[in-house]
Design an enzyme around this catalytic site. Structure first.
Site, PDB file in Angstrom:
ATOM      1  N   HIS A 189       0.538  -1.096   0.699  1.00 51.22           N
ATOM      2  CA  HIS A 189      -0.251   0.326   0.060  1.00 51.22           C
ATOM      3  C   HIS A 189       0.826   0.931   0.021  1.00 51.22           C
ATOM      4  O   HIS A 189       0.560   1.953  -0.681  1.00 51.22           O
ATOM      5  CB  HIS A 189      -0.531  -0.354   1.181  1.00 51.22           C
ATOM      6  CG  HIS A 189      -2.211  -0.583   0.635  1.00 51.22           C
ATOM      7  ND1 HIS A 189      -2.732  -1.579   1.900  1.00 51.22           N
ATOM      8  CD2 HIS A 189      -2.549  -1.136  -0.009  1.00 51.22           C
ATOM      9  CE1 HIS A 189      -4.025  -1.852   1.237  1.00 51.22           C
ATOM     10  NE2 HIS A 189      -4.306  -1.252   0.087  1.00 51.22           N
ATOM     11  N   ARG A 291     -11.435   1.285 -13.230  1.00 45.06           N
ATOM     12  CA  ARG A 291     -11.463  -0.253 -12.066  1.00 45.06           C
ATOM     13  C   ARG A 291     -13.480   0.253 -11.577  1.00 45.06           C
ATOM     14  O   ARG A 291     -13.099   1.198 -10.989  1.00 45.06           O
ATOM     15  CB  ARG A 291     -10.922  -0.074 -11.027  1.00 45.06           C
ATOM     16  CG  ARG A 291      -9.136   0.129 -11.873  1.00 45.06           C
ATOM     17  CD  ARG A 291      -8.011   0.014 -10.914  1.00 45.06           C
ATOM     18  NE  ARG A 291      -6.468   0.510 -11.249  1.00 45.06           N
ATOM     19  CZ  ARG A 291      -6.039   1.459 -11.384  1.00 45.06           C
ATOM     20  NH1 ARG A 291      -6.669   1.977 -11.138  1.00 45.06           N
ATOM     21  NH2 ARG A 291      -4.978   1.436 -11.595  1.00 45.06           N
ATOM     22  N   ARG A 327     -12.896  -1.349 -17.494  1.00 49.08           N
ATOM     23  CA  ARG A 327     -13.071  -2.075 -17.710  1.00 49.08           C
ATOM     24  C   ARG A 327     -14.241  -3.248 -16.954  1.00 49.08           C
ATOM     25  O   ARG A 327     -14.475  -2.505 -15.788  1.00 49.08           O
ATOM     26  CB  ARG A 327     -11.856  -2.968 -16.182  1.00 49.08           C
ATOM     27  CG  ARG A 327     -11.055  -4.377 -16.759  1.00 49.08           C
ATOM     28  CD  ARG A 327     -10.072  -4.233 -15.876  1.00 49.08           C
ATOM     29  NE  ARG A 327     -10.547  -3.594 -14.556  1.00 49.08           N
ATOM     30  CZ  ARG A 327      -9.006  -3.548 -13.662  1.00 49.08           C
ATOM     31  NH1 ARG A 327      -8.067  -4.180 -14.436  1.00 49.08           N
ATOM     32  NH2 ARG A 327      -9.565  -3.540 -12.383  1.00 49.08           N
ATOM     33  N   GLU A 416      -3.189  -9.918 -19.982  1.00 49.73           N
ATOM     34  CA  GLU A 416      -3.227  -9.983 -18.857  1.00 49.73           C
ATOM     35  C   GLU A 416      -2.282 -11.253 -19.317  1.00 49.73           C
ATOM     36  O   GLU A 416      -1.417 -11.385 -18.281  1.00 49.73           O
ATOM     37  CB  GLU A 416      -3.512  -9.845 -18.060  1.00 49.73           C
ATOM     38  CG  GLU A 416      -4.700  -8.388 -17.925  1.00 49.73           C
ATOM     39  CD  GLU A 416      -5.641  -7.904 -17.145  1.00 49.73           C
ATOM     40  OE1 GLU A 416      -5.850  -8.141 -15.688  1.00 49.73           O
ATOM     41  OE2 GLU A 416      -7.008  -8.945 -17.528  1.00 49.73           O
ATOM     42  N   ASN A 439       0.679  -5.333 -14.946  1.00 51.79           N
ATOM     43  CA  ASN A 439       0.896  -6.245 -14.185  1.00 51.79           C
ATOM     44  C   ASN A 439       0.777  -7.486 -14.273  1.00 51.79           C
ATOM     45  O   ASN A 439       1.358  -8.140 -13.560  1.00 51.79           O
ATOM     46  CB  ASN A 439       0.245  -5.147 -13.549  1.00 51.79           C
ATOM     47  CG  ASN A 439       0.786  -3.849 -13.391  1.00 51.79           C
ATOM     48  OD1 ASN A 439       1.649  -3.001 -13.574  1.00 51.79           O
ATOM     49  ND2 ASN A 439      -0.339  -3.119 -12.125  1.00 51.79           N
ATOM     50  N   ASP A 440      -0.403  -8.061 -14.479  1.00 55.39           N
ATOM     51  CA  ASP A 440      -0.669  -9.461 -14.353  1.00 55.39           C
ATOM     52  C   ASP A 440       0.218 -10.030 -15.724  1.00 55.39           C
ATOM     53  O   ASP A 440       0.790 -11.280 -15.752  1.00 55.39           O
ATOM     54  CB  ASP A 440      -1.968  -9.408 -14.462  1.00 55.39           C
ATOM     55  CG  ASP A 440      -2.131  -9.780 -13.210  1.00 55.39           C
ATOM     56  OD1 ASP A 440      -2.599 -10.751 -13.259  1.00 55.39           O
ATOM     57  OD2 ASP A 440      -3.631  -9.273 -13.619  1.00 55.39           O
ATOM     58  N   ARG A 450       2.626 -11.679  -8.495  1.00 53.87           N
ATOM     59  CA  ARG A 450       2.882  -9.754  -8.503  1.00 53.87           C
ATOM     60  C   ARG A 450       2.705  -9.076  -7.150  1.00 53.87           C
ATOM     61  O   ARG A 450       3.303  -7.897  -6.827  1.00 53.87           O
ATOM     62  CB  ARG A 450       2.381  -8.688  -9.447  1.00 53.87           C
ATOM     63  CG  ARG A 450       0.500  -8.631  -9.275  1.00 53.87           C
ATOM     64  CD  ARG A 450      -0.177  -8.039 -10.281  1.00 53.87           C
ATOM     65  NE  ARG A 450      -1.300  -8.464 -10.437  1.00 53.87           N
ATOM     66  CZ  ARG A 450      -1.985  -7.367 -10.680  1.00 53.87           C
ATOM     67  NH1 ARG A 450      -1.692  -5.808  -9.305  1.00 53.87           N
ATOM     68  NH2 ARG A 450      -3.110  -6.903 -10.180  1.00 53.87           N
ATOM     69  N   CYS A 487      -2.219  -0.003 -20.135  1.00 51.29           N
ATOM     70  CA  CYS A 487      -2.241   0.862 -18.584  1.00 51.29           C
ATOM     71  C   CYS A 487      -1.755  -0.413 -17.740  1.00 51.29           C
ATOM     72  O   CYS A 487      -2.388   0.170 -16.119  1.00 51.29           O
ATOM     73  CB  CYS A 487      -4.426   0.046 -19.118  1.00 51.29           C
ATOM     74  SG  CYS A 487      -4.740  -1.690 -18.126  1.00 51.29           S
TER      75      CYS A 487
END
Length: 560
Positions: A189, A291, A327, A416, A439-440, A450, A487
């Site tokens: 975080h 998101r 998305r 992804e 990321n994925d 990840r 993205c």
């Protein structure tokens, strides 16, 4: 000079900033409360704990409302942790045994944190958040101020074991020049909020435990280093970089483009409609990833079509005439939802997540598409909708059919997983566009969670294996004449953004705080130069070599 002699420490840089200043360390957490019988009755101790938790949750809620955006989401999650019935039951058990409220809270939360750490992944990363909640409740029980950021009376580089979300969300950026954490990874975080707020940060710097208050350091996020006791020459170079970055960020806002005028739209990744205003202010040309999970994650049941429509309409109204890519609900894996998929899975990252989960609960998907269509009808934004975690051509065809049935004209897919990258040309014959979630894609290409710090070194989008998959998608976009965006976090890395464009990517979407750095970097290179830099990176064998090759080629080209 302290024991930390002149040297360079390595970690994981967040963003591209650089800062110079003296260290101020966060105070260590208070000592654990001793196990000793309470002098109060069970009922009195229980009442004390209830009041302390209520005070802490009220404070976290207020901090979240003040911070807004992604920070509010994080702090709301902490509030839910403080109110978790399982933890409160464990606290009550210890109170019933005659323990003090301080000991009961510390012990119960610590046991839950251990459980989360053992699970790893996203839940493992949340253990630090639980420790912070417990420390705040114990402080409230003792009548002490909550743990927090030091104030030495001058600008400083904050060094902490890890930083609690409640502190990261409200850092005074006039005082905190940069952030260094000893623990944590790129998906903690701390890192997420630092990236979203544009804070210069390097996380996971184990050697930073040797730093002392007053040590002068250069925090170089772009190179993932901390330089201790820098020379005058190093200070001057860092100061020049700070000035150059400030000038670039203060420059008049322009649309994203390369030096030869090739347009590269720069879009924003957003998690709530409320964050749209800041994105517009920072020059976002639209939204590349909205998101929708914020509507679903705190619910026991799916939100109504009307509730969703209101949120989507608010978002679309902030971008009249602009592209907004939404998305569809991406749940499962680290975001389980009881109304979508509550079955236990041995490996949820490879189970029913993303579009797979939606296709087993078509009503949830159809309601979301209906709400988006209704919002589209009363606004002027150019709405695009995309499916998460698409693996096959058949999934693409099904999602596109559903979207078009509901009156949504532009339906695309997230790339992804390696299969969708390798099938990109076939997928783009059906889909209207593709958006690469780096990321994925990196996670699945490198078989490295990840959200797991122990394999963070493999979670690097610079790896040539990942770049080659991006190249496949870019080439498919060129052949089919379909747009290909990125993205994932990779788009926020300015030099990597140039590489992505050189690989055929046509738009980039990122945290709004990264827009200025990426805009300035793109303007340094032509399309041919971007291709040359990309070719150098893809030809490397490792992520580190790819970065070095790109840097060397970029330097050579700009010096010609």
């Amino acid at each position: 000079m302290s024991a930390a002699a002149q040297s360079a420490m390595k970690g994981t840089g967040i963003g591209r900033g650089v800062a110079v200043g003296p260290v101020a360390r966060m105070s260590p957490p208070p000592l654990p409360p001793p196990a000793e019988p309470s002098l109060l009755t069970h009922e009195q101790e229980s009442q004390r704990v209830t009041e302390a938790i209520a005070a802490v949750t009220a404070d976290l809620t207020t901090r979240g409302q003040t911070a807004g955006g992604q920070a509010q989401e994080v702090l709301d999650a902490q509030v839910m942790m403080a109110q978790d019935p399982t933890v409160q039951e464990a606290v009550e058990t210890l109170l019933a045994q005659g323990q003090t409220g301080e000991y009961a809270v510390h012990t119960a939360f610590a046991e839950m944190a251990e459980t989360l750490q053992a699970l790893g992944g996203y839940l493992g990363e949340r253990a630090a958040d639980l420790h912070d909640v417990a420390a705040r409740v114990v402080a409230a029980l003792r009548g002490d101020p909550p743990p927090g950021v030091p104030d030495p009376g001058h600008p400083f580089v904050l060094v902490a074991q890890d930083l609690a979300p409640a502190d990261t969300a409200l850092l005074d950026l006039d005082k905190v020049l940069a952030l260094v954490t000893i623990e944590g990874g790129p998906t903690s975080h701390t890192a997420i909020l630092a990236r979203g707020k544009g804070i210069t940060a390097v996380v996971g710097v184990a050697e930073a435990s040797r730093l002392a208050d007053g040590d002068e350091v250069i925090v170089d996020a772009a190179n993932s280093t901390i330089v201790v006791s820098p020379t005058q020459e190093q200070r001057a170079e860092a100061a020049a970089r700070v000035q150059a970055r400030a000038a670039a960020q203060a420059a008049p806002l322009t649309d994203g483009a390369l030096a030869d005028g090739t347009p590269v739209p720069l879009l924003a990744n957003l998690g709530t409609p409320e964050s749209a205003a800041e994105a517009v202010q920072l020059g976002a040309e639209g939204v590349g990833l909205f998101r929708t999970e914020f509507l679903f994650l705190s619910s026991e049941s799916a939100p109504s079509v009307e509730a969703q429509r209101k949120a989507y309409q608010e978002l679309l109204e902030a971008f009249p005439g602009k592209k907004v890519v939404v998305r569809a609900l991406d749940a499962g894996a680290d975001k389980p939802l009881p109304f979508l998929n509550d079955a236990e899975e041995e490996n949820p990252a490879l189970g029913l997540r993303g579009l797979r989960a939606l296709l087993t609960n078509e009503e949830v998907l159809r309601d979301q598409l209906s709400a988006l269509a209704q919002a589209q009808e009363v606004t002027s934004a150019d709405l695009w909708v995309m499916a998460p975690m698409v693996s096959t051509v058949e999934e693409t065809e099904t999602f596109a059919k559903f979207a078009h049935q509901h009156g949504l004209k532009t339906a695309g897919v997230m790339v992804e997983v390696p299969s969708s990258a390798l099938l990109a040309e076939q997928i783009l014959k059906t889909a209207d566009f593709a958006s690469i979630g780096t990321n994925d894609l990196t996670q699945y290409t490198m078989a490295a969670d990840r959200l797991l710090g122990s394999v963070a070194g493999l979670q690097d989008p610079w790896h040539p294996a990942v770049l080659k998959l991006v190249r496949e998608v870019g080439a498919a976009g060129t052949v089919t004449g379909k747009p290909v965006g990125v993205c994932g976090e990779a788009a926020a890395d300015p030099l990597l953004a140039v590489v992505l464009v050189g690989l055929g990517v046509t738009s980039l979407s990122m945290a709004p705080a990264a827009l200025a750095d990426v805009r300035a970097e793109l303007l340094r290179f032509t399309k041919d130069q971007a291709r040359a830099i990309a070719t150098a990176a893809v030809s490397a064998s490792t992520a580190a070599e790819a970065l070095q090759a790109a840097q060397h080629t970029a330097t050579t080209l700009t010096n010609e």
